[in-house]
Scaffold this active site. Structure first.
Site, PDB file in Angstrom:
ATOM      1  CE1 TYR A 121     -16.414   5.533  -9.409  1.00 55.44           C
ATOM      2  CE2 TYR A 121     -14.019   5.196  -9.365  1.00 55.44           C
ATOM      3  CZ  TYR A 121     -14.987   6.022  -9.782  1.00 55.44           C
ATOM      4  OH  TYR A 121     -14.803   7.016 -10.410  1.00 55.44           O
ATOM      5  CG  ASN A 206     -10.710  10.600  -7.618  1.00 53.14           C
ATOM      6  OD1 ASN A 206     -11.632  10.541  -6.993  1.00 53.14           O
ATOM      7  ND2 ASN A 206     -10.820  11.159  -8.962  1.00 53.14           N
ATOM      8  CD  GLN A 251       4.257  -3.719  -6.371  1.00 48.99           C
ATOM      9  OE1 GLN A 251       3.224  -3.106  -6.146  1.00 48.99           O
ATOM     10  NE2 GLN A 251       3.790  -4.647  -7.470  1.00 48.99           N
ATOM     11  CG  HIS A 254       1.515   0.286  -8.953  1.00 47.20           C
ATOM     12  ND1 HIS A 254       0.419   0.097  -9.829  1.00 47.20           N
ATOM     13  CD2 HIS A 254       1.865  -0.921  -8.809  1.00 47.20           C
ATOM     14  CE1 HIS A 254       0.213  -1.164 -10.144  1.00 47.20           C
ATOM     15  NE2 HIS A 254       1.209  -1.982  -9.287  1.00 47.20           N
ATOM     16  CD  GLU A 319      -0.346  -4.067  -1.883  1.00 50.58           C
ATOM     17  OE1 GLU A 319       0.529  -3.111  -2.224  1.00 50.58           O
ATOM     18  OE2 GLU A 319      -1.550  -3.957  -2.638  1.00 50.58           O
ATOM     19  CG  HIS A 320       2.486  -7.022  -3.508  1.00 45.64           C
ATOM     20  ND1 HIS A 320       2.156  -5.631  -3.588  1.00 45.64           N
ATOM     21  CD2 HIS A 320       1.421  -7.532  -3.797  1.00 45.64           C
ATOM     22  CE1 HIS A 320       1.270  -5.410  -4.281  1.00 45.64           C
ATOM     23  NE2 HIS A 320       0.572  -6.791  -4.344  1.00 45.64           N
ATOM     24  CG  ASP A 353       0.164  -7.187  -9.567  1.00 50.52           C
ATOM     25  OD1 ASP A 353      -0.275  -7.185  -8.432  1.00 50.52           O
ATOM     26  OD2 ASP A 353       1.116  -6.485  -9.822  1.00 50.52           O
ATOM     27  CD  GLU A 407     -24.645  -8.025  31.705  1.00 51.76           C
ATOM     28  OE1 GLU A 407     -25.508  -7.645  30.744  1.00 51.76           O
ATOM     29  OE2 GLU A 407     -23.504  -8.627  31.513  1.00 51.76           O
ATOM     30  CG  HIS A 412     -32.188  -8.399  28.936  1.00 53.33           C
ATOM     31  ND1 HIS A 412     -32.745  -7.012  28.867  1.00 53.33           N
ATOM     32  CD2 HIS A 412     -31.456  -8.594  28.000  1.00 53.33           C
ATOM     33  CE1 HIS A 412     -32.218  -6.279  28.003  1.00 53.33           C
ATOM     34  NE2 HIS A 412     -31.556  -7.413  27.363  1.00 53.33           N
TER      35      HIS A 412
END
Lengths: 424, 424
Positions: A121, A206, A251, A254, A319-320, A353, A407, A412
């Site tokens: 997207y 968004n 940054q 943004h 993040e950075h 980036d 179990e 099984h």
């Protein structure tokens, strides 16, 4: 910018808008409509929200060619070089499976296969970033995904940004749909007459896109829901204040929710950076955004020692992270939690980036404690394989049956024990 | 069991209960209470729902020793051998980062680090599976996670199942809390006075646990929300009907929502398996569960050709796949989507549930199209690293600045351009 002495428990975490009930109701309606009505719903929502009636949902070869022809040659070349760098870095992430021999002819294996189909997207309008196309598509290509699709809302003129089409063209991607918002996510997840469904959806968007991705999660895979960008800079008195300030602002520009933090052992640097931020803000085109971000979430922390500074960074898990200190490479080795690490004066964060080759889709909001940037692993899945020979089975069946009965799963135990009898 | 000719678009997907609004409201209240009141809330909810007042939340060394002493020696040995097998298989998944030299002294890197702390939720009562302890803990240990915590609800006697404590003991895990349900997930995510928070929560649980995991997702990482178990068996006329039936029932006995499917090229096998399922059901202790599963989701499909059968399996993307045919290993190579593949007559699926070494936490409900079984990668994260020298910066800064300006991010361009001036 506010300067404070470093204290315990700094957090970059911001209380982020998760979408309200009304938005969620809209998204659920859109998802249901696209699921039941397919293309017709896509067309209706596109006309309603994007303001134009699409003749065809898929971008034509002519449209792509037209955009490429009008696109700046130098930028095309820059994007191509960036793409090559990104490919080079991500190719190191290719992996093959393995096989473990157990003796008696038995073996275990792990097989790694690419996803069949992935949808990217790409947001529309001013938030359309050609670099995002490179960063999302290339890891999928390196993984070996055979079908990669882009969905993006066109403008009122029915066109997608030329930069987005150019980036796609450089990568050889031509399955591109002019659909945006929750309806695009629905189309990618469920499929319509025109758009075959994919197995994973990546890319930013968004709040409606983010909510739609959450809703279809499970039906298809999604990448992380990224929050606003963050940067932490660890610097000592060898750093230049103007450069630190510029990186913080890169940054901050943004989003008003972006977060820019300096942790430094130098009081002098702290003071000068604060001054530089104010000064540089004055001429920044996106001043309003950057200023809001700095006021909301910007901070300068003074640490007594480098050790204290490193501990603060690890608790932030940014993040950075830029490290602009003496022996920056050694300092970097003490960092446990950061999405992307930029070492030294010349590794300004925007280098990553756009161009260096590392991915710019990175974990935000302290999730670098447990999450990774987008990478080739995100586009493959692993299958385990068991081959037991008769001998291995015979040696181990009693143990397996005992464990199953412990179990309470008699079926099984019986399945394992059903082998090996003389049968007609 | 119903036998049908294979048709297009078989789906194993079941409409699964996602929890209702009332349950979600309860979970949100529990999360909020534990977040604000810590241990006090844990104690209150434990008394209310688990029926006993915990003296101490953490299991003591004495309790562990007592359980081990009373535990069956043979089973302890079986669990130990299983643990060794699982470790052997998962050790192959260890990875190291890499470094790409760019020339001029510049380089890019990827660093792989283990998560700091992981919590494993182990359900209580009859659903307490020691094998789950092995399958969740060992990949985390192999990844290098230094703190691994178990949370599990005690019975009304205030005790955890001996098998769970034995499995933990074998692995050297002794940070174990007697807390269950949504309150356990809250404690692991947010922390309390007694329980320090973790970075990732794995392990199965009831609907309250699943809802709580979804709610805290983002705050911490979680594993996938696993659905009921599935098996698909691909078999030809070389297979023994009783074995196929036993394997189908071994999955059916898990849950009325479990799904067991046979795809076969042999009409004769189809008929005989259907008979065998009926017959074996009669003596199965968990007959009621298995019968419901077979009636709800059991199916036998007859394929004209092996190619058609393989295509059907790929469209199913089953959690477990057994291939019991001639040249089964070659057939396995045509499978693109399956969580775990079991090749040949002696690789009955429970072999992998307990013992062979592969993980039994596998993607359900067709998510094997894009998801993988639990593995070492789930307990590490990756950081990217950029180091640009002055020369590399000088060669590329103009390109990076152009790309940033194309996207309208002037602050990014300026940050890169701020370097390299002669400064005081």
């Amino acid at each position: 910018m506010k300067i404070t002495k470093l204290a315990q428990g700094i957090s970059l975490k911001r209380s982020l808008e998760g979408g309200n009930e009304d938005q969620l109701a809209v998204v659920r309606q859109v998802l249901a409509d696209v699921k039941s009505q397919g293309d017709a719903a896509l067309r209706a929502y596109t006309e309603k929200w994007d303001g134009y009636a699409p003749k065809h949902l898929r971008v034509t070869q002519e449209e792509i060619q037209e955009a490429i022809n009008a696109f700046d040659d130098q930028l095309y070349q820059d994007l191509t070089e960036a793409a090559n760098n990104i490919r080079l870095y991500h190719e190191q992430q290719q992996r093959s499976g393995y096989r473990v021999e157990l003796g008696d002819g038995s073996w275990l294996g792990q097989r790694i296969t690419a996803l069949d189909a992935v949808g990217l997207y790409v947001p529309g309008g001013t938030a359309a970033y050609p670099s995002s196309v490179l960063m999302n598509v290339i890891p999928a290509q390196v993984a070996g995904v055979s079908r990669i699709v882009i969905a993006s809302p066109a403008g009122r003129d029915g066109k997608l940004p030329a930069g987005v089409l150019a980036a796609a063209h450089i990568l050889g991607i031509d399955e591109i749909y002019k659909v945006g918002g929750a309806q695009a996510i629905a189309a990618l997840a469920y499929g319509t007459e025109t758009i075959a469904p994919v197995d994973k959806i990546t890319g930013p968007g968004n709040i409606f896109v983010a909510l739609a991705k959450r809703e279809v999660f499970g039906e298809v895979a999604i990448d992380m829901i990224a929050g606003p960008s963050e940067i932490a800079i660890l610097a000592d008195d060898t750093a230049y204040p103007d450069e630190i300030a510029a990186d913080l602002l890169s940054q901050a520009e943004h989003d008003p929710l972006s977060c820019a933090v300096l942790v430094t052992t130098s009081e002098q640097l702290a003071t000068k950076v604060a001054e530089q931020v104010e000064q540089q803000l004055m001429t920044l085109p996106r001043r309003e955004v950057a200023q809001a971000s700095i006021e909301n979430f910007g901070a300068i922390y003074i640490a007594e020692t480098l050790t204290e500074a490193v501990a603060a960074i690890n608790s932030l898990a940014p993040e950075h992270l830029e490290i602009i200190t003496e022996n920056a490479e050694q300092v970097a080795q003490q960092i446990r939690h950061a999405g992307g690490i930029f070492i030294g004066r010349y590794s300004s964060e925007p280098v990553g980036d756009y161009f260096a080759g590392t991915n710019h889709v990175l974990p935000t909001n302290s999730t670098a404690r447990f999450a990774s940037g987008l990478n080739v692993d995100d586009f493959v899945k692993k299958s385990s394989i068991v081959y037991y020979s008769e001998e291995t089975w015979a040696n181990n069946a009693p143990k397996i049956a005992r464990l199953a009965r412990m179990e309470g799963l008699e079926g099984h135990a019986r399945a394992v024990e059903s082998r090996g009898w003389e049968k007609e």
